[in-house]
Write a protein that holds these residues in place. Structure first.
Motif, short mmCIF file in Angstrom:
data_model
loop_
_atom_site.label_atom_id
_atom_site.label_comp_id
_atom_site.label_asym_id
_atom_site.label_seq_id
_atom_site.Cartn_x
_atom_site.Cartn_y
_atom_site.Cartn_z
N VAL A 7 26.80 -3.52 4.19
CA VAL A 7 26.09 -3.01 3.01
C VAL A 7 25.80 -4.14 2.03
O VAL A 7 24.71 -4.23 1.45
N SER A 8 26.77 -5.03 1.87
CA SER A 8 26.59 -6.17 0.97
C SER A 8 25.46 -7.08 1.45
O SER A 8 24.62 -7.54 0.67
N THR A 9 25.42 -7.32 2.78
CA THR A 9 24.36 -8.17 3.35
C THR A 9 22.98 -7.53 3.15
O THR A 9 22.02 -8.21 2.77
N ILE A 10 22.91 -6.23 3.41
CA ILE A 10 21.64 -5.52 3.24
C ILE A 10 21.19 -5.58 1.79
O ILE A 10 20.00 -5.79 1.49
N ALA A 11 22.12 -5.41 0.87
CA ALA A 11 21.78 -5.44 -0.56
C ALA A 11 21.26 -6.82 -0.97
O ALA A 11 20.28 -6.94 -1.73
N ILE A 12 21.90 -7.87 -0.45
CA ILE A 12 21.47 -9.23 -0.79
C ILE A 12 20.06 -9.49 -0.28
O ILE A 12 19.19 -10.01 -1.00
N TYR A 13 19.80 -9.12 0.98
CA TYR A 13 18.47 -9.33 1.55
C TYR A 13 17.43 -8.49 0.82
O TYR A 13 16.28 -8.93 0.61
N ALA A 14 17.80 -7.28 0.42
CA ALA A 14 16.87 -6.43 -0.32
C ALA A 14 16.50 -7.06 -1.66
O ALA A 14 15.32 -7.08 -2.05
N LEU A 15 17.50 -7.62 -2.35
CA LEU A 15 17.23 -8.29 -3.63
C LEU A 15 16.35 -9.52 -3.43
O LEU A 15 15.44 -9.80 -4.22
N LEU A 16 16.63 -10.28 -2.36
CA LEU A 16 15.83 -11.47 -2.08
C LEU A 16 14.37 -11.10 -1.81
O LEU A 16 13.44 -11.76 -2.28
N ILE A 17 14.17 -10.01 -1.06
CA ILE A 17 12.81 -9.56 -0.76
C ILE A 17 12.10 -9.12 -2.03
O ILE A 17 10.93 -9.46 -2.27
N ILE A 18 12.82 -8.39 -2.88
CA ILE A 18 12.23 -7.92 -4.13
C ILE A 18 11.84 -9.09 -5.04
O ILE A 18 10.72 -9.15 -5.55
N PHE A 19 12.77 -10.02 -5.22
CA PHE A 19 12.48 -11.17 -6.07
C PHE A 19 11.38 -12.04 -5.44
O PHE A 19 10.54 -12.59 -6.17
N GLY A 20 11.40 -12.18 -4.11
CA GLY A 20 10.35 -12.95 -3.44
C GLY A 20 8.98 -12.34 -3.68
O GLY A 20 8.00 -13.04 -3.94
N PHE A 21 8.92 -11.01 -3.62
CA PHE A 21 7.65 -10.33 -3.86
C PHE A 21 7.20 -10.51 -5.31
O PHE A 21 6.01 -10.75 -5.58
N ILE A 22 8.16 -10.41 -6.24
CA ILE A 22 7.82 -10.58 -7.66
C ILE A 22 7.22 -11.97 -7.91
O ILE A 22 6.22 -12.12 -8.62
N PHE A 23 7.84 -13.00 -7.32
CA PHE A 23 7.35 -14.36 -7.52
C PHE A 23 6.03 -14.59 -6.80
O PHE A 23 5.24 -15.45 -7.19
N ALA A 24 5.77 -13.82 -5.73
CA ALA A 24 4.54 -14.01 -4.96
C ALA A 24 3.35 -13.28 -5.57
O ALA A 24 2.20 -13.64 -5.30
N VAL A 25 3.62 -12.28 -6.40
CA VAL A 25 2.54 -11.46 -6.96
C VAL A 25 1.48 -12.29 -7.70
O VAL A 25 0.27 -12.09 -7.48
N PRO A 26 1.85 -13.23 -8.58
CA PRO A 26 0.81 -14.00 -9.28
C PRO A 26 -0.12 -14.75 -8.32
O PRO A 26 -1.35 -14.78 -8.53
N PHE A 27 0.44 -15.35 -7.27
CA PHE A 27 -0.41 -16.10 -6.34
C PHE A 27 -1.26 -15.16 -5.50
O PHE A 27 -2.42 -15.45 -5.20
N LEU A 28 -0.68 -14.02 -5.10
CA LEU A 28 -1.46 -13.04 -4.35
C LEU A 28 -2.61 -12.51 -5.20
O LEU A 28 -3.73 -12.30 -4.70
N TYR A 29 -2.35 -12.31 -6.49
CA TYR A 29 -3.41 -11.87 -7.40
C TYR A 29 -4.49 -12.94 -7.50
O TYR A 29 -5.69 -12.63 -7.55
N THR A 30 -4.07 -14.20 -7.54
CA THR A 30 -5.04 -15.29 -7.62
C THR A 30 -5.94 -15.31 -6.39
O THR A 30 -7.17 -15.45 -6.50
N ILE A 31 -5.33 -15.17 -5.20
CA ILE A 31 -6.13 -15.16 -3.97
C ILE A 31 -7.09 -13.97 -3.96
O ILE A 31 -8.27 -14.11 -3.63
N TYR A 32 -6.57 -12.80 -4.34
CA TYR A 32 -7.41 -11.59 -4.35
C TYR A 32 -8.59 -11.76 -5.31
O TYR A 32 -9.74 -11.48 -4.95
N THR A 33 -8.32 -12.25 -6.50
CA THR A 33 -9.38 -12.40 -7.50
C THR A 33 -10.42 -13.42 -7.06
O THR A 33 -11.60 -13.27 -7.37
N SER A 34 -9.99 -14.43 -6.31
CA SER A 34 -10.94 -15.44 -5.85
C SER A 34 -11.88 -14.90 -4.78
O SER A 34 -12.88 -15.54 -4.46
#
Length: 274
Positions: A7-34
């Motif tokens: 459960v601890s491992t799953i929670a850690i990976y889930a948090l990493l995925i969430i934070f990774g997505f949050i940090f990727a959103v600005p660049f994904l928005y940039t690509i989409y807008t372009s």
């Protein structure tokens, strides 16, 4: 694996995925807008409405000169990385493994130089470059940056960990100190050298202050400076501006993802020691 640990491992990976997505959103928005038209900015456009016309405009309109700026950036970045791959390791090896008068003084000068922001010495650099007649030349953007004290320090920390027996064995086999360095020690530094290359690539490719200070001829602009010179003309054309952002950012991301494993190993092996 116990249930709690799972459960601890799953929670850690889930948090990493969430934070990774949050940090990727600005660049994904940039690509989409372009990839959308001006009227579709900040809207959900259909897949069929996405277009590469903003990128095509950059590379086909002679008024923008983007291909030339991109070529200039590739050449300058390549030369800077090549110089750093040659000069920095030799200096680091000397500070780590060789004995010479003033070694400690040189080392502390390197460390002290790391603490000085480059903006503080930009004017003296400009004056020296002007006296040498290098203004508006690629020489001004490459020669002063063929070495970096930070990378010398980083590589020195790695070379300290290389057993001296390797060098002594090479010397007994007839190699000179330089021969032992290039044939034995240098190949061992693959990970920190790649780490240095990634940092040098990102720093040079994205550099704006120095090229804009030393170069004022549009034909010799690097990509960042050239695109910045167009921003006033296209201030309200958000998709075109975002296409320029992607052009300057994507190569760095690709370079990093190719060598990310070696980068992590290099950071780990260049820890503080000695």
């Amino acid at each position: 694996m116990s249930a709690n640990k799972r459960v601890s491992t799953i929670a850690i990976y889930a948090l990493l995925i969430i934070f990774g997505f949050i940090f990727a959103v600005p660049f994904l928005y940039t690509i989409y807008t372009s990839l959308v038209s001006l009227q579709d900015v900040n809207k959900f456009a259909e897949l069929s409405d996405l277009t590469f016309k903003n990128y095509t405009l950059f590379f086909t309109n002679e008024a923008y000169n983007v291909p030339k700026w991109l070529f200039n950036t590739v050449i300058i970045t390549g030369l800077v990385i090549l110089g750093n791959l040659i000069i920095n390791p030799m200096a680091a090896f000397a500070l780590a493994k060789l004995e010479f008068t003033g070694k400690k003084m040189v080392y502390w000068i390197v460390v002290a130089t790391m603490m000085v922001p480059y903006q503080m010495i930009l004017i003296p650099v400009y004056v020296n470059v002007a006296h040498l007649g290098w203004l508006n030349t690629f020489t001004a953007l490459t020669v002063p940056f063929l070495y970096q004290c930070l990378y010398i320090f980083m590589l020195r920390q790695f070379f300290i960990t290389v057993p001296g027996e390797f060098i002594e064995a090479a010397r007994m086999d007839g190699l000179t100190k330089m021969g032992a360095f290039w044939r034995i020690v240098y190949p061992l530094a693959k990970s920190p050298l790649i780490t240095m290359s990634i940092l040098a690539f990102a720093g040079t490719w994205n550099s704006y202050l120095i090229p804009s200070t030393l170069i004022n001829i549009p034909e010799k602009y690097v990509l960042v400076v050239g695109l910045n010179s167009l921003k006033d003309a296209f201030f309200e054309n958000t998709p075109l501006i975002m296409a320029g952002v992607v052009l300057t950012t994507l190569p760095i991301l690709v370079f990093f993802f190719i060598f990310q494993k070696q980068y992590i190993e290099g950071v780990s092996s260049a820890g503080i020691k000695g």
